[in-house]
Scaffold this active site. Structure first.
Site, PDB file in Angstrom:
ATOM      1  N   ARG A  53       0.680  -1.142  -0.133  1.00 45.19           N
ATOM      2  CA  ARG A  53      -0.119   0.014  -0.104  1.00 45.19           C
ATOM      3  C   ARG A  53       0.835   1.364  -0.024  1.00 45.19           C
ATOM      4  O   ARG A  53       2.092   1.243   0.600  1.00 45.19           O
ATOM      5  CB  ARG A  53      -0.791   0.106   1.334  1.00 45.19           C
ATOM      6  N   ASP A  55       0.822   5.356   0.519  1.00 49.15           N
ATOM      7  CA  ASP A  55       0.155   6.484   1.435  1.00 49.15           C
ATOM      8  C   ASP A  55      -0.328   7.468   0.419  1.00 49.15           C
ATOM      9  O   ASP A  55      -0.068   7.916  -0.798  1.00 49.15           O
ATOM     10  CB  ASP A  55       0.843   6.951   2.611  1.00 49.15           C
ATOM     11  N   TYR A 116      12.144   1.813  -3.516  1.00 51.98           N
ATOM     12  CA  TYR A 116      11.540   3.245  -3.317  1.00 51.98           C
ATOM     13  C   TYR A 116      12.634   4.087  -3.879  1.00 51.98           C
ATOM     14  O   TYR A 116      14.034   3.736  -3.584  1.00 51.98           O
ATOM     15  CB  TYR A 116      11.116   3.525  -2.045  1.00 51.98           C
ATOM     16  N   ARG A 201       9.957   7.076   4.760  1.00 47.32           N
ATOM     17  CA  ARG A 201      10.018   8.500   4.990  1.00 47.32           C
ATOM     18  C   ARG A 201      10.508   8.651   6.201  1.00 47.32           C
ATOM     19  O   ARG A 201      10.985   9.732   6.457  1.00 47.32           O
ATOM     20  CB  ARG A 201       8.362   8.926   4.742  1.00 47.32           C
TER      21      ARG A 201
END
Length: 251
Positions: A53, A55, A116, A201
């Site tokens: 998932r 965000d 990422y 993050r």
């Protein structure tokens, strides 16, 4: 009893307008738009399962999902399927390919690697709005890369996980954590077998503490070993984050 064929669908999307990937009540999500388009095209309710998932505001250059559909599609129909689904999806969501797979193949559980990128730029640029984070000040990139090397020594990343997340384990095997300078900024590359919610993050925010000399690179050891989210850095904005790759042993 009807026979079902399972399909993997490779998806890419620009996440600015969406409240993340996963369906939520009273919010527009990527999964919602995809399921609606599939139901129209296939004339049959379809439920999708994603590799993970993202965000609100996070982008995906590559995300795989699986879905089941009765009466196997023939190879020639897959080409028409791709054109049809893209015609139905919004401009900021696209399907790159659809592939028939084994009935037990699973988009989430079978993934062996996820990657990422986090993008930062240092000078105001209207063309980077929503795609990179504008950051002011100088950073010690060498020290940040030292911190990245230390991160790869650990597996328990509880300190970087969003609070009250229910998962069986906070262990992840990180295989890359590297900062690379670009023309007007930085890109953070990170790969692992799995990620916790908000993990990337939070890692970026903690590396920035190192880059600003608020802590030494070795100080990241104490943060990780504390397993306490409040000891790590602030989560950076979602706009600079991209899911770039999901790998499977059979694709």
């Amino acid at each position: 009893m009807s026979q079902y064929q399972r399909y993997f669908l490779e998806l890419t999307y620009e996440g600015t307008r969406y409240h993340g990937w996963q369906i939520q009540p009273n919010a527009v999500t990527v999964q919602q738009k995809l399921n609606e388009a599939l139901a129209i095209l296939l004339r049959h309710p379809v439920e999708t399962t994603g590799a993970g998932r993202t965000d609100t505001g996070v982008h995906a250059r590559q995300l795989f999902v699986h879905f089941d559909y009765p009466d196997s599609l023939k190879a020639i129909d897959l080409v028409r399927f791709e054109a049809g689904i893209n015609a139905l999806l919004p401009i900021d969501i696209a399907v790159k390919r659809v592939t028939p797979v084994h009935p037990d193949a699973h988009a989430r559980f079978d993934a062996i690697k996820r990657s990422y990128e986090y993008h930062i730029h240092f000078h105001k640029n209207p063309f980077k709005n929503n795609y990179s984070w504008l950051l002011k000040g100088n950073l010690d990139v060498e020290a940040m890369n030292q911190a990245g090397q230390i991160i790869m020594e650990y597996t328990d990343f509880s300190c970087f996980s969003k609070s009250n997340t229910q998962v069986k384990t906070n262990n992840c095997k990180v295989t890359r954590a590297e900062w690379v300078q670009t023309g007007d900024g930085l890109v953070f590359y990170i790969s692992a077998d799995r990620f916790l919610r908000n993990m990337v993050r939070a890692i970026v925010g903690t590396c920035l503490m190192v880059g600003r000399h608020e802590i030494e690179p070795d100080g990241i050891r104490q943060i990780i070993e504390s397993k306490n989210r409040s000891n790590a850095g602030t989560s950076v904005p979602a706009c600079g984050l991209y899911l770039t790759e999901v790998k499977y042993p059979y694709l």
